[in-house]
Design an enzyme around this catalytic site. Structure first.
Site, short mmCIF file in Angstrom:
data_model
loop_
_atom_site.label_atom_id
_atom_site.label_comp_id
_atom_site.label_asym_id
_atom_site.label_seq_id
_atom_site.Cartn_x
_atom_site.Cartn_y
_atom_site.Cartn_z
N SER A 145 0.99 -1.11 -0.06
CA SER A 145 -0.11 -0.07 -0.19
C SER A 145 0.87 1.16 -0.01
CB SER A 145 -1.04 -0.08 1.39
OG SER A 145 -1.43 1.31 1.44
N TYR A 158 -0.89 -1.18 10.36
CA TYR A 158 -1.16 -1.27 9.14
C TYR A 158 -0.20 -0.79 8.13
CZ TYR A 158 -3.79 -1.05 4.59
OH TYR A 158 -3.99 -1.08 3.02
#
Ligand SMILES: NC(=O)c1ccc[n+]([C@@H]2O[C@H](COP(=O)([O-])OP(=O)(O)OC[C@H]3O[C@@H](n4cnc5c(N)ncnc54)[C@H](O)[C@@H]3O)[C@@H](O)[C@H]2O)c1
Length: 266
Positions: A145, A158
């Protein structure tokens, strides 16, 4: 001849927004696809339209025995393994919001997120690579990401997991390249999924000011990149992290402010 004819793929998190689009695209390109997810019903929903070329499997990415069984079930069913798309991520609606800052995140939430998002990807590689080597080689695509390359106000676990995935990708590529295993990561920025549509009102508009393309990308855009990286057309690309985010990380931080200033100035 389709690009992935004769190949067998696993897509983890395959019941989700991006994973189901990838499963569909890989199958369209000729692959047989195991759609693996913690939720059996969503795996089944994504696998069903693929007919005999799809296989729904329930597994837990944070559990080594479960990942191993999922890989073995794929090879038993389809006879080989060529492509692994590590794509699952912990998106539990109760736990994810507790992923905040270094000071505030509960330690068990940090561990759980790293277990699913990072250790889960290592386990996928651990059990898939020997089968790929036995079949002559393979391609692994990890979903990172943009959150793995730049800081943000929340989601420290995350983002850390995604940054580590970019490193994991380079290690796997380095250690197994001569066995004809390629490993790359794709790093989406914001992608229009159902989950995003339900997010904080106004967030989408804020983020849109910072991308360079007129519109957000969709799961099908990610799927097209994954299919390319899975295919032999990308045979000279390995160890790379490819951001797919409408240029979200390539410009000066003041881009959106400057655009607004120029619009005001006419
Ligand atoms: N949507 C975005 O804007 C965006 C942006 C950047 C990165 N990503 C990444 O893309 C990937 C797919 O995300 P998405 O947007 O499709 O989200 P999603 O929630 O639709 O998909 C994630 C899938 O992972 C599954 N999963 C969760 N825990 C699991 C576990 N322990 N074992 C097996 N499966 C498990 C979920 O059931 C779900 O189907 C993720 O890795 C995510 O971090 C998404």
């Amino acid at each position: 001849m389709k690009r992935l004819e004769g190949k067998v793929a696993i897509v983890t998190g395959g019941g989700g927004g991006i994973g189901s689009a990838v499963a569909r695209r890989l199958a369209e390109e000729g692959a047989k696809v195991a759609v693996a997810d913690i939720f059996e019903d969503s795996a089944r929903r994504a696998a069903e339209p693929l007919g005999g070329n799809g296989l729904a499997l329930a597994f837990d990415a944070s559990d080594a025995a479960s990942v191993k069984a999922m890989v073995e079930a794929t090879v038993t069913h389809f006879g080989r393994l060529d492509i692994l798309h590590n794509n699952a991520a912990m998106t539990d609606p109760v736990k994810s919001p507790q992923d905040t800052t270094a000071v505030d995140i509960p330690l068990e939430i940090w561990r759980e997120i790293l277990d699913v998002n990072l250790t889960g990807y290592l386990l996928g590689c651990k059990y898939a690579i020997p089968h790929m080597v036995a079949g002559g080689g393979g391609s692994i695509i990890n979903t990172a990401s943009n959150s793995g390359s730049a800081g943000d106000l929340a989601r420290i676990a995350y983002g850390s997991s995604k940054g580590a995935i970019i490193a994991l990708t380079k290690y796997v590529a380095t250690q197994h390249g001569r066995q004809n295993i390629r490993c790359n990561s794709v790093a989406p920025g914001v992608v229009l999924t159902e989950a995003l549509e339900k997010t904080v009102p106004g967030l989408k508009e804020i983020i849109k000011r910072h991308i360079l393309t007129p519109e957000f990308g969709t799961p099908d855009d990610i799927a097209a990149l994954v299919a390319f990286l899975a295919s032999d057309e990308s045979r000279y690309i390995t160890g790379e992290n490819i951001s797919i985010s409408g240029g979200g990380l390539v410009h000066q931080p003041h881009y959106a402010d400057l655009m607004a200033f120029m619009e005001q100035a006419g």
